[in-house]
Design a protein around this motif. Sequence first.
Motif, short mmCIF file in Angstrom:
data_model
loop_
_atom_site.label_atom_id
_atom_site.label_comp_id
_atom_site.label_asym_id
_atom_site.label_seq_id
_atom_site.Cartn_x
_atom_site.Cartn_y
_atom_site.Cartn_z
N THR A 10 99.16 7.16 20.32
CA THR A 10 97.81 7.20 20.91
C THR A 10 97.25 5.78 21.05
O THR A 10 96.71 5.41 22.10
N ILE A 11 97.44 4.97 20.01
CA ILE A 11 96.96 3.57 20.05
C ILE A 11 97.73 2.80 21.13
O ILE A 11 97.14 2.11 21.97
N GLU A 12 99.05 2.99 21.14
CA GLU A 12 99.87 2.25 22.12
C GLU A 12 99.41 2.55 23.55
O GLU A 12 99.34 1.67 24.40
N LYS A 13 99.08 3.84 23.78
CA LYS A 13 98.69 4.23 25.15
C LYS A 13 97.21 3.93 25.44
O LYS A 13 96.64 4.43 26.41
N ASP A 14 96.57 3.15 24.54
CA ASP A 14 95.15 2.79 24.77
C ASP A 14 94.26 4.03 24.85
O ASP A 14 93.27 4.03 25.58
N GLN A 15 94.68 5.09 24.13
CA GLN A 15 93.81 6.28 24.12
C GLN A 15 92.93 6.25 22.86
O GLN A 15 93.14 5.43 21.98
N PRO A 24 95.48 6.96 9.60
CA PRO A 24 95.85 6.37 8.31
C PRO A 24 94.59 6.08 7.49
O PRO A 24 93.56 5.70 8.07
N ASP A 25 94.62 6.23 6.19
CA ASP A 25 93.46 5.94 5.33
C ASP A 25 92.95 4.52 5.56
O ASP A 25 91.74 4.27 5.59
N ALA A 26 93.89 3.59 5.77
CA ALA A 26 93.47 2.18 5.93
C ALA A 26 92.72 1.97 7.24
O ALA A 26 91.77 1.17 7.32
N TYR A 27 93.09 2.75 8.27
CA TYR A 27 92.38 2.66 9.57
C TYR A 27 90.95 3.16 9.36
O TYR A 27 89.98 2.52 9.78
N ALA A 203 90.80 -12.18 7.06
CA ALA A 203 91.63 -11.21 6.30
C ALA A 203 91.96 -9.98 7.12
O ALA A 203 92.96 -9.32 6.90
N HIS A 204 91.09 -9.64 8.10
CA HIS A 204 91.23 -8.32 8.75
C HIS A 204 91.66 -8.36 10.21
O HIS A 204 92.05 -7.34 10.77
N THR A 205 91.58 -9.52 10.85
CA THR A 205 91.76 -9.55 12.31
C THR A 205 93.11 -9.02 12.74
O THR A 205 93.20 -8.18 13.65
N GLU A 206 94.18 -9.45 12.07
CA GLU A 206 95.52 -9.07 12.55
C GLU A 206 95.67 -7.54 12.62
O GLU A 206 96.02 -6.97 13.65
N ARG A 207 95.27 -6.89 11.55
CA ARG A 207 95.45 -5.43 11.52
C ARG A 207 94.46 -4.74 12.48
O ARG A 207 94.79 -3.78 13.16
N SER A 208 93.23 -5.27 12.53
CA SER A 208 92.22 -4.66 13.41
C SER A 208 92.65 -4.79 14.87
O SER A 208 92.37 -3.92 15.69
N MET A 209 93.34 -5.90 15.17
CA MET A 209 93.83 -6.06 16.56
C MET A 209 95.00 -5.10 16.81
O MET A 209 95.08 -4.47 17.86
N TRP A 211 95.49 -2.25 15.56
CA TRP A 211 94.93 -0.91 15.73
C TRP A 211 93.98 -0.82 16.94
O TRP A 211 93.38 0.22 17.20
N LYS A 212 93.83 -1.94 17.63
CA LYS A 212 92.92 -2.02 18.81
C LYS A 212 91.50 -1.62 18.44
O LYS A 212 90.76 -1.06 19.26
N ILE A 213 91.13 -1.90 17.18
CA ILE A 213 89.70 -1.77 16.80
C ILE A 213 88.99 -2.99 17.38
O ILE A 213 88.00 -2.88 18.08
N LYS A 214 89.50 -4.18 17.02
CA LYS A 214 89.06 -5.43 17.65
C LYS A 214 89.98 -5.68 18.84
O LYS A 214 91.18 -5.42 18.77
#
Length: 309
Positions: A10-15, A24-27, A203-209, A211-214
């Motif tokens: 879903t994330i990969e397809k920009d949905q 995921p709990d971390a998301y 601390a968070h940018t890499e993962r947030s990017m 997950w396409k949150i940021k």
Amino acid sequence: MNLQTHFDRTIEKDQRIEPRDWMPDAYRATLVRMIAQHAHSEIIGMQPEGNWITRAPSLRRKAILLAKVQDEAGHGLYLYSAAETLGADRDELVEKLIAGKQKYSSIFNYPTLTFADVGVIGWLVDGAAICNQVPLCRSSYGPYARAMIRICKEESFHQRQGYELLMTMMKGTEEQRRMVQDATNRWWWPSLMMFGPPDAESAHTERSMAWKIKRHTNDELRQKFVDMTVPQAEALGVTLPDPQLRWNAERGHYDFGEIDWAEFKRVISGNGPCNAQRLARRRAAHDNGAWVREAAAAHAAKRAERTVA
Ligand code: 3HC
């Protein structure tokens, strides 16, 4: 297909990920942290400008400022609702803010010394917020992205009213022009800090990017804000307080000076000029509003009883 794979696809397809979807709990935790702190920022952000509502120089300026501060309250409540779609409890989030266990934007820990600050906050602070929040309209979490669309529309009114206020003052007396320059000097660097620490220390940018949150990194958005703001400062006739600011044709961006990261760290760890005052005011408002919450809860319980009876 297992749940993690479905989430990743879903994330990969920009949905969009919606509240009912597995995540995921971390998301979920990242979103609760980010959305809650965003909501806290909107609510605390009412204080610096609210300070000038009773002292606005005209009825028109008072009406505009009232509308803006009310908008910020609405943004905060809207964002707490977005956090609740992730299972967060609004009362707990407010308690964490008041206890200093969750952050709000560093920018609101600076004093508003003159009415020119109201214009500079609209121009620089809301301008930075627009840079930072428009990409969030494409965030992977549905409720947050949708909340951002409405909030960004109102932020652009905030930015324009601030810039128009400053344009008016710059066409005024020498003293008014001096007030605008003084406010610009005090708010420029803290506005650059709004975008967060340098990417290398984020601390968070890499993962947030991932997950396409940021959608962009802190430094990318900071640079975009500087590039957008320099011509506006020139049109206004104010000087940005950075002697190293200059156009770099090779990069196609403005180079700018080093940000005082020690100040940033001091402010986000609670030791800025107004942190204690901002939290004390928020705590007092919460305590003074306890009776309203109790009355609303009692009314809701009575209505529930009536519908059952
Ligand atoms: N003020 C306070 N804390 C900050 C900060 C700032 N300007 N910038 C970063 N931090 C904190 C982060 O929250 C994180 O601490 P935590 O782990 O305790 O939450 C730590 O510093 C490391 O920073 P990161 O860059 O790794 O953190 P993020 O990936 O979360 O990026 C952010 C920080 C850019 C602010 C991001 O959270 C974000 O874009 N948030 C959504 C937008 C938002 O909150 N904007 C606030 C502006 S106020 C506003 O818009 C109101 C308007 O009316 C003016």
